[in-house]
Design an enzyme around this catalytic site. Sequence first.
Site, PDB file in Angstrom:
ATOM      1  N   SER A 147     -10.443   0.337   3.043  1.00 42.10           N
ATOM      2  CA  SER A 147      -9.801   0.093   4.338  1.00 42.10           C
ATOM      3  C   SER A 147      -9.195   1.402   4.833  1.00 42.10           C
ATOM      4  O   SER A 147      -8.384   2.010   4.134  1.00 42.10           O
ATOM      5  CB  SER A 147      -8.699  -0.955   4.196  1.00 42.10           C
ATOM      6  OG  SER A 147      -9.255  -2.161   3.734  1.00 42.10           O
TER       7      SER A 147
ATOM      8  N   ARG B 294       0.822  -1.234   0.000  1.00 40.18           N
ATOM      9  CA  ARG B 294       0.000   0.000   0.000  1.00 40.18           C
ATOM     10  C   ARG B 294       0.841   1.263   0.000  1.00 40.18           C
ATOM     11  O   ARG B 294       0.512   2.260   0.650  1.00 40.18           O
ATOM     12  CB  ARG B 294      -0.980   0.034   1.184  1.00 40.18           C
ATOM     13  CG  ARG B 294      -2.009  -1.028   1.200  1.00 40.18           C
ATOM     14  CD  ARG B 294      -2.843  -1.081  -0.074  1.00 40.18           C
ATOM     15  NE  ARG B 294      -3.491  -2.369  -0.122  1.00 40.18           N
ATOM     16  CZ  ARG B 294      -2.934  -3.455  -0.671  1.00 40.18           C
ATOM     17  NH1 ARG B 294      -1.787  -3.385  -1.320  1.00 40.18           N
ATOM     18  NH2 ARG B 294      -3.551  -4.604  -0.641  1.00 40.18           N
TER      19      ARG B 294
ATOM     20  N   GLU C 288      -4.602   4.369   5.694  1.00 35.93           N
ATOM     21  CA  GLU C 288      -4.269   4.030   4.303  1.00 35.93           C
ATOM     22  C   GLU C 288      -4.550   5.192   3.343  1.00 35.93           C
ATOM     23  O   GLU C 288      -3.767   5.436   2.430  1.00 35.93           O
ATOM     24  CB  GLU C 288      -5.057   2.789   3.876  1.00 35.93           C
ATOM     25  CG  GLU C 288      -4.677   2.291   2.501  1.00 35.93           C
ATOM     26  CD  GLU C 288      -5.462   1.063   2.079  1.00 35.93           C
ATOM     27  OE1 GLU C 288      -5.376   0.026   2.755  1.00 35.93           O
ATOM     28  OE2 GLU C 288      -6.160   1.144   1.053  1.00 35.93           O
TER      29      GLU C 288
END
Length: 382
Positions: free
Chosen positions: A268, A191, A374
């Site tokens: 998320s 990520r 995130e």
Amino acid sequence: MRLAIGRRLPLATVTSSQTGTEDTVNAVVRDGISLAACTTLRLGGPAARFVQGERPRDIVDVVRAADAAGEPLLVLGAGSNLVIGDDGFDGTVLRVANSGRGCDRLGDGLVQLTVEAGENWDQTVAWTVAEGLGGLECLSGIPGLVGATPVQNVGAYGVEIADLLVSVDLLDRSSGQVRTVQADALGLEYRNSVLKGTDSAVVLRARFELRDGGASAPIRYAELARLLGVGVGDRVPAAEARQAVLDLRTAKGMVLDAADHDTWSAGSFFTNPVIEDTELPAVLLRAQSVLRPEETMPSWPGGIDRTKLSAGWLIERAGFPRGYAGPGGKVGLSSRHTLALTNQGGASTADLLELAREVCAGVRAVFGVELHPEPVFVNCVL
Ligand SMILES: Cc1cc2nc3c(=O)[nH]c(=O)nc-3n(C[C@H](O)[C@H](O)[C@H](O)COP(=O)(O)OP(=O)(O)OC[C@H]3O[C@@H](n4cnc5c(N)ncnc54)[C@H](O)[C@@H]3O)c2cc1C
């Protein structure tokens, strides 16, 4: 400068970077647009100026002009990984909207797909599957545009962009030059990449290496393999893998649906924390108090001497179940996925951040583990 389409307002400081003179730019410009309308969280105040770039040269010109003027610039895709403050953005918001895709057959069943940054990601995946190309199917249903996929090395169900990306063409904002950068120079990791949160470059197009013949890439994710009735490592028709992924994602509220507040999210909200192996015994000790009978704390190898934990599990066991309502009830955890922080209608970014802080503090208190967000934060902080 004159602008070619839309309701046009003068972009007074912009001159063509190619000619240095007034030029026609195929960009739509508006003032005061609400950024809440541009994010999947439906949060964010107004943009001082909003420009939509429909050709690469327009995107390049707008970015070069803003950079030359020292004006703040926010590059916007589909706003599915952005948390924008209630005060909005006091600068130019550039929506990337160039379109087009094509394939080159490389031989030996390999196909290079080239896609413009403004193309919708899931429509692109659907198109490859319909064309009998395998590789992207496990990334089905992820919102956003193609240009943003390398930014956080988008991933799901055992596949990530780093597995398939060959190169990107990008505008390097430090030099003002457009150049081709190979995937291995982008620092793609879990990520993250050298592009994320750095404002260093604007991706104009991306190239992916796929396989023809209609088969998926090997299925690596156990839950997906179970649903497909195959073993981990097997291949299935790419269309079947795509459908199975969409089914799994829909059940978790991870496919956008305007009528479903569980999907008014940024996906998320936290990454799975990666801790040093030396920290693991202390976390396991703390976890004893919340473990159910016969249960072990979920964890995976997270690189050399590191362990990856499940953010969703930590959140739930810290006392935040699915559907947990945040301050005032206008924000909350998704009723289907503890990792998604959602706008239940009428929320502000301040409400969302208050819930995020509460969750972080709860996980810290129970497990001694720090959660990291995130999405990219614009004009707000956690
Ligand atoms: C319901 C839901 C499910 C999700 N599921 C997943 C998932 O399974 N896996 C996953 O990895 N992510 C997931 N996400 C997060 C998100 O969809 C991805 O990160 C997506 O790639 C963001 O694309 P975007 O176009 O919306 O980018 P935006 O949110 O508009 O932008 C994100 C960041 O990228 C930058 N950016 C955008 N375009 C460019 C460009 N062309 N050049 C340079 N920088 C750019 C922006 O400035 C910003 O910093 C999910 C989100 C939602 C809402």
